[in-house]
Motif scaffolding. Structure first.
Motif, PDB file in Angstrom:
ATOM      1  N   HIS A 284     -46.352  20.127  11.757  1.00 26.20           N
ATOM      2  CA  HIS A 284     -46.605  20.250  10.318  1.00 26.20           C
ATOM      3  C   HIS A 284     -46.487  18.894   9.613  1.00 26.20           C
ATOM      4  O   HIS A 284     -46.893  18.749   8.469  1.00 26.20           O
ATOM      5  CB  HIS A 284     -45.650  21.282   9.692  1.00 26.20           C
ATOM      6  N   HIS A 285     -45.905  17.894  10.288  1.00 32.26           N
ATOM      7  CA  HIS A 285     -45.917  16.526   9.769  1.00 32.26           C
ATOM      8  C   HIS A 285     -46.956  15.664  10.478  1.00 32.26           C
ATOM      9  O   HIS A 285     -47.397  14.656   9.911  1.00 32.26           O
ATOM     10  CB  HIS A 285     -44.533  15.866   9.948  1.00 32.26           C
ATOM     11  N   GLY A 286     -47.327  16.036  11.697  1.00 29.78           N
ATOM     12  CA  GLY A 286     -48.302  15.257  12.433  1.00 29.78           C
ATOM     13  C   GLY A 286     -47.810  13.857  12.692  1.00 29.78           C
ATOM     14  O   GLY A 286     -46.662  13.631  13.096  1.00 29.78           O
ATOM     15  N   THR A 287     -48.675  12.887  12.443  1.00 29.19           N
ATOM     16  CA  THR A 287     -48.309  11.472  12.592  1.00 29.19           C
ATOM     17  C   THR A 287     -48.422  10.762  11.250  1.00 29.19           C
ATOM     18  O   THR A 287     -48.771   9.569  11.188  1.00 29.19           O
ATOM     19  CB  THR A 287     -49.236  10.796  13.624  1.00 29.19           C
ATOM     20  N   ARG A 288     -48.105  11.487  10.179  1.00 28.94           N
ATOM     21  CA  ARG A 288     -48.243  10.916   8.844  1.00 28.94           C
ATOM     22  C   ARG A 288     -47.206   9.800   8.602  1.00 28.94           C
ATOM     23  O   ARG A 288     -46.153   9.761   9.230  1.00 28.94           O
ATOM     24  CB  ARG A 288     -48.086  11.999   7.772  1.00 28.94           C
ATOM     25  N   LEU A 289     -47.562   8.981   7.648  1.00 28.64           N
ATOM     26  CA  LEU A 289     -46.707   7.869   7.264  1.00 28.64           C
ATOM     27  C   LEU A 289     -45.678   8.331   6.230  1.00 28.64           C
ATOM     28  O   LEU A 289     -46.006   9.059   5.293  1.00 28.64           O
ATOM     29  CB  LEU A 289     -47.560   6.741   6.671  1.00 28.64           C
TER      30      LEU A 289
ATOM     31  N   VAL B  90     -43.162  -5.670   8.702  1.00 24.29           N
ATOM     32  CA  VAL B  90     -42.952  -4.207   8.706  1.00 24.29           C
ATOM     33  C   VAL B  90     -44.090  -3.558   9.495  1.00 24.29           C
ATOM     34  O   VAL B  90     -45.270  -3.747   9.183  1.00 24.29           O
ATOM     35  CB  VAL B  90     -42.908  -3.659   7.266  1.00 24.29           C
ATOM     36  N   ASP B  91     -43.733  -2.812  10.523  1.00 19.97           N
ATOM     37  CA  ASP B  91     -44.725  -2.131  11.368  1.00 19.97           C
ATOM     38  C   ASP B  91     -44.866  -0.685  10.881  1.00 19.97           C
ATOM     39  O   ASP B  91     -43.868   0.057  10.842  1.00 19.97           O
ATOM     40  CB  ASP B  91     -44.280  -2.144  12.830  1.00 19.97           C
ATOM     41  N   PRO B  92     -46.075  -0.248  10.531  1.00 18.36           N
ATOM     42  CA  PRO B  92     -46.243   1.137  10.069  1.00 18.36           C
ATOM     43  C   PRO B  92     -45.821   2.171  11.105  1.00 18.36           C
ATOM     44  O   PRO B  92     -45.454   3.300  10.744  1.00 18.36           O
ATOM     45  CB  PRO B  92     -47.751   1.236   9.775  1.00 18.36           C
ATOM     46  N   LYS B  93     -45.879   1.820  12.385  1.00 22.28           N
ATOM     47  CA  LYS B  93     -45.491   2.785  13.415  1.00 22.28           C
ATOM     48  C   LYS B  93     -44.033   3.207  13.276  1.00 22.28           C
ATOM     49  O   LYS B  93     -43.659   4.317  13.661  1.00 22.28           O
ATOM     50  CB  LYS B  93     -45.709   2.185  14.798  1.00 22.28           C
ATOM     51  N   ASP B  94     -43.192   2.306  12.753  1.00 23.48           N
ATOM     52  CA  ASP B  94     -41.782   2.645  12.591  1.00 23.48           C
ATOM     53  C   ASP B  94     -41.550   3.626  11.459  1.00 23.48           C
ATOM     54  O   ASP B  94     -40.429   4.143  11.311  1.00 23.48           O
ATOM     55  CB  ASP B  94     -40.967   1.373  12.342  1.00 23.48           C
ATOM     56  N   PHE B  95     -42.565   3.863  10.644  1.00 25.32           N
ATOM     57  CA  PHE B  95     -42.411   4.745   9.487  1.00 25.32           C
ATOM     58  C   PHE B  95     -43.328   5.975   9.604  1.00 25.32           C
ATOM     59  O   PHE B  95     -43.682   6.582   8.601  1.00 25.32           O
ATOM     60  CB  PHE B  95     -42.728   3.975   8.198  1.00 25.32           C
ATOM     61  N   ARG B  96     -43.692   6.316  10.816  1.00 29.58           N
ATOM     62  CA  ARG B  96     -44.527   7.507  11.019  1.00 29.58           C
ATOM     63  C   ARG B  96     -43.739   8.590  11.746  1.00 29.58           C
ATOM     64  O   ARG B  96     -42.824   8.302  12.522  1.00 29.58           O
ATOM     65  CB  ARG B  96     -45.771   7.162  11.841  1.00 29.58           C
ATOM     66  N   TYR B  97     -44.138   9.836  11.466  1.00 34.65           N
ATOM     67  CA  TYR B  97     -43.564  10.969  12.196  1.00 34.65           C
ATOM     68  C   TYR B  97     -44.084  10.942  13.639  1.00 34.65           C
ATOM     69  O   TYR B  97     -45.194  10.452  13.907  1.00 34.65           O
ATOM     70  CB  TYR B  97     -43.932  12.289  11.529  1.00 34.65           C
ATOM     71  N   PRO B  98     -43.328  11.494  14.569  1.00 30.75           N
ATOM     72  CA  PRO B  98     -43.714  11.377  15.991  1.00 30.75           C
ATOM     73  C   PRO B  98     -44.936  12.205  16.377  1.00 30.75           C
ATOM     74  O   PRO B  98     -45.551  11.951  17.401  1.00 30.75           O
ATOM     75  CB  PRO B  98     -42.455  11.837  16.735  1.00 30.75           C
ATOM     76  N   GLY B  99     -45.260  13.227  15.573  1.00 25.61           N
ATOM     77  CA  GLY B  99     -46.396  14.073  15.936  1.00 25.61           C
ATOM     78  C   GLY B  99     -45.987  15.148  16.944  1.00 25.61           C
ATOM     79  O   GLY B  99     -44.799  15.390  17.165  1.00 25.61           O
ATOM     80  N   PRO B 100     -46.966  15.836  17.541  1.00 25.72           N
ATOM     81  CA  PRO B 100     -48.404  15.579  17.494  1.00 25.72           C
ATOM     82  C   PRO B 100     -49.066  16.096  16.214  1.00 25.72           C
ATOM     83  O   PRO B 100     -48.435  16.756  15.402  1.00 25.72           O
ATOM     84  CB  PRO B 100     -48.921  16.353  18.711  1.00 25.72           C
ATOM     85  N   LYS B 101     -50.354  15.792  16.101  1.00 29.33           N
ATOM     86  CA  LYS B 101     -51.124  16.334  14.994  1.00 29.33           C
ATOM     87  C   LYS B 101     -51.276  17.849  15.174  1.00 29.33           C
ATOM     88  O   LYS B 101     -51.114  18.370  16.281  1.00 29.33           O
ATOM     89  CB  LYS B 101     -52.501  15.678  14.938  1.00 29.33           C
ATOM     90  N   PRO B 102     -51.590  18.562  14.114  1.00 23.21           N
ATOM     91  CA  PRO B 102     -51.747  20.029  14.236  1.00 23.21           C
ATOM     92  C   PRO B 102     -52.779  20.395  15.298  1.00 23.21           C
ATOM     93  O   PRO B 102     -53.892  19.869  15.303  1.00 23.21           O
ATOM     94  CB  PRO B 102     -52.201  20.443  12.835  1.00 23.21           C
TER      95      PRO B 102
END
Length: 815
Positions: free
Chosen positions: A665-670, A689-701
């Motif tokens: 339900h969060h997917g890989t959103r920032l 600042v790396d955007p990957k460090d601020f993303r949810y782990p996923g997976p996508k829906p």
């Protein structure tokens, strides 16, 4: 003590079931296992439908007493060689002999006589001296030397195709082959061959007439055209004259009526005429043999057909010749290669029916993808139904005898709960997959009993009814209702089948038999409900599948996890309920599983129970625990609620269908709030600042339901953060939120279409307008609001809190 022991056993069973479910899930994910499992499943289905467990006595004799009941373990077609030979002999004996009648032979013989006499007259004319006419008038006889007689014999033999006596040739030559003699011969030949003339008379058996086929053969008038053949059946071919009798009668003929007075001339004419008479009816041995062979070949092998479960001999009965013949045929069929051919043929059919329907669905239907776990579930359910069917068919004759029924044991097939498999599959899988499963299982059931297409039609009708009746069943009573509807559909199908049988064979479909079959169909519906109620908890225990009934149990607010959520994280609890309302409305709008979305919404944020105060909806005004943390640490804490939620769901025995939605339900959103905050304080010289460090782990829906939950979660948080909740503002926020998620490619791995997204947006807007609808402000409320405003102005607070986030974010740690 007993209670503790029972509780320990229950936990041990639950743990073992979980381990088995995990094993099968991991096994099903292996690519190589997919093809291996298909082959093994096809082999298992083929074995169930073809293998025999019946032991046949090795040697028995006529009059021996049977030590036990012997039944047919499967369908047999035993060839009865003795009966087949008898039928073929009878068929060959019934074929009438064929005789060819050449009606044009008489005319051909007459033509030869004319040509011969004309040639003979020309030859005689060459012998005569110049004064032959005067000599003839004087009555002198022309001299014929041996040379001339030999020349005349050669001429007549060549023209007539027969050998004539010297005396007859000499006499006709002396007469000059006159036209009177020619006319007499033509008359005799025409009269003798005006009807059929046999070569020889066929042998009679006593006084019985010899019936035969008489084929009239005429030469075609046009060159190259085939001769025309007309056939008539003759009651007694022996009534036609035989050629030697006709010839004898000609030689006895008195020729004075034909103007022949000289005895020597008459003898010569009779001799030539009788020689010219030929048989015009000839026995066609080749055609007769061909027709007898064709009649024998048209006779099919005499077979003794045995149905699976049919009684051959009962215990205590004596064996007779028929029993020995049947048992010998069963042994021969088992020893021959026919069983292996049957096995391979059935195996190939099973493989085709396993692969082609599902491949067609996945190829031509966008939402037809079926996971390996789904295939494994369908395989196990299908095998269980076929095993039940095998057991039922084995017991069918015994049940029939115990109930003293006069109907065929095949009528008991209608009582087998074949549709229970489709009913169970529909409780866990989509309708389209269930339809394909119902078709495949119905065909397998038809192969099992080896009946005509009527049983396949019955299974298909009841299975489709079961699929429709069990849809959205969220109570145990709904399963019973689905079973009753399935039984009613089965009754209608049986009635239609029996009416068709009654129209074609009235004796085979009596009223009592029809009523019994209808009763068995209703019993089958009850059996389907019982099978589904027993098997559904087992499937839920050993796998990650969840029925609507289980989902409804999880939706109970007294569940320990939800009770803890309402106490420790009331804001998250309230948010989850609002997300459930939005998701349920949207799922209903596009035809997804609304109950799954609602229950998934209740549990999607249970990971916040570990650190509830780090999420804005659970904090008091003025509290903000993220102020003393770095943005990266705050993002780590916020994203950790996904992992914590999965662990809590697994430890609480929440089904996989629910806890799979927690990370999806969060997917890989920032986590944009803290990402932007980190960007502000970023020092490029030290670390970027790396955007990957601020993303949810996923997976996508991965499913439509998980995607709806994501959209509902973000939409509810965004609308809740609005200062002004006017209809236009709410609609604008809904559209923007869905558009942003779509542009972030979070919906690429699910089956939502643009049309679905428009419908979801409409459902969200309608539901949110109902939640945040405008209402009339009463005078007292207006007064209280003015007092609160005055108090805030005196305290220097203008209604905003440092912890509140911009619109659409829901605050630090918000959704």
């Amino acid at each position: 003590m007993a209670e503790r022991t029972f509780e320990g056993a229950r936990r041990a069973f639950a743990a073992a079931a979980g381990e088995i479910g995990s094993f099968f899930s991991s096994l099903a994910r292996a690519r190589a296992f997919s093809w291996i499992s298909i082959v093994l499943l096809a082999a298992a289905v083929t074995l169930v439908t073809t293998i025999s467990f019946q032991q046949i006595p090795p040697a028995v004799s006529v009059g021996q007493i049977a030590a036990r009941d012997i039944k047919a373990d499967r369908n047999y077609e035993i060839v009865d060689e003795e009966a087949g030979k008898k039928l073929r002999d009878e068929a060959m004996a019934s074929v009438l002999p064929v005789y060819d009648y050449d009606a044009g032979l008489a005319a051909a013989q007459e033509g030869r006589v004319r040509e011969a006499f004309e040639a003979a007259r020309r030859l005689v004319a060459g012998w005569a001296p110049p004064d032959r006419s005067a000599a003839a008038r004087a009555g002198t006889v022309l001299p014929i030397s041996d040379e001339r007689r030999a020349e005349m014999e050669r001429l007549l033999s060549q023209r007539l195709g027969i050998e004539l006596p010297e005396s007859a040739v000499s006499q006709l030559a002396k007469d000059g082959f006159n036209r009177r003699s020619e006319g007499a011969i033509l008359t005799l030949v025409s009269r003798a061959m005006s009807g059929p003339v046999l070569t020889e008379a066929p042998q009679r058996e006593g006084e019985e007439p010899v019936r035969a086929i008489l084929r009239t053969v005429e030469e075609a008038k046009e060159a190259g055209a085939p001769p025309r053949k007309d056939e008539v059946e003759v009651e007694d071919i022996c009534l036609y004259p035989v050629v030697f009798r006709v010839r004898a009668q000609i030689e006895k003929e008195n020729l004075s009526a034909l103007g022949i007075g000289d005895a020597r001339t008459g003898a010569a004419i009779a001799s030539l005429a009788s020689a010219m008479v030929q048989p015009n009816v000839i026995f066609n041995r080749t055609e007769s043999a061909s027709r007898r062979d064709a009649a024998a070949a048209a006779i099919k092998d005499a077979t003794i057909k045995l149905k699976a479960g049919e009684m051959i001999i009962r215990e205590g009965a004596r064996f007779d010749n028929w029993h020995l013949k049947v048992l010998s045929g069963m042994r021969a069929e088992r020893k021959s290669a026919s069983y292996y051919l049957e096995f391979m043929g059935t195996f190939l059919l099973v493989i085709c029916f396993l692969l082609l329907p599902f491949m067609s669905v996945e190829k031509f239907f966008r939402r037809g993808r079926v996971s390996r776990e789904d295939h494994l579930l369908m395989a196990l359910v299908g095998l269980s139904v076929l095993l039940i069917m095998r057991f039922s068919l084995t017991l069918a004759p015994a049940v029939r005898d115990a109930m003293l029924l006069s109907l065929n044991s095949s009528g008991l097939h209608y009582a087998v709960p074949v549709a229970g498999g489709a009913m169970l599959i529909r409780m866990f899988l989509r309708a389209d997959v269930s339809f394909v499963f119902a078709i495949v299982l119905s065909i397998f059931a038809g192969l099992f009993v080896e009946t005509d297409a009527t049983f396949v039609a019955y299974c298909l009708i009841t299975s489709l009814t079961a699929i429709m009746a069990i849809a959205n069943a969220d109570r145990r009573s709904h399963i019973i209702r689905a079973g009753a509807l399935t039984g009613a559909a089965g009754v209608a199908a049986v009635l239609g089948i029996r009416l068709i049988l009654s129209a074609n064979a009235p004796v085979a479909a009596s009223l009592s038999e029809t009523l019994w079959c209808m009763l068995f169909a209703m019993v089958s519906g009850v059996g389907c409900a019982i099978y589904a109620m027993i098997a559904a908890p087992v499937v839920e225990s050993v796998s990650g599948y969840t029925s609507d009934i289980k989902l409804l149990e999880l939706a109970n607010l007294n569940h320990p996890v939800l009770r803890e959520l309402v106490v420790r994280a009331p804001g998250t609890y309230h948010h989850s309920h609002l997300v459930g309302l939005l998701g349920e409305a949207a799922a209903t709008e596009i035809g997804a599983n609304a109950l799954l979305v609602r229950v998934g919404a209740y549990y999607h944020d249970i990971g916040k129970l570990k650190k509830p105060l780090y999420f804005v909806e659970n904090t008091k005004p003025g509290e903000n625990r993220h102020e003393k943390l770095s943005p990266s640490m705050s993002a780590l804490i916020v994203s950790a609620h996904v992992k914590d939620g999965i662990e809590l769901a697994q430890s609480s025995k929440i089904p996989r269908a629910i806890y799979d939605m927690i990370p999806q339900h969060h997917g890989t959103r920032l986590i944009s709030f803290f990402y932007e905050k980190a960007k502000v304080s970023e020092d490029p010289s030290l670390q970027r600042v790396d955007p990957k460090d601020f993303r949810y782990p996923g997976p996508k829906p991965q499913t439509r339901e998980a995607a709806i939950l994501m959209l509902a979660d973000v939409t509810e948080a965004s609308v809740r953060a609005l200062k002004e909740k006017s209809p236009a503002r709410i609609e604008q926020t809904v559209q923007k939120t869905i558009h942003d998620i779509f542009n972030e490619t979070q919906l690429d791995e699910c089956d939502l279409t643009l049309r679905d997204l428009n419908m979801i947006a409409t459902a969200f807007t309608r539901t949110l307008l109902g939640i945040y609808h405008a209402r009339i402000e009463y005078a007292k409320e207006v007064e209280n609001e003015k007092d609160k405003q005055t108090h805030r102005e005196a305290a220097g607070d203008h209604g905003e809190h440092p912890q509140r986030a911009p619109e659409g974010e829901g605050g630090p740690g918000g959704d």
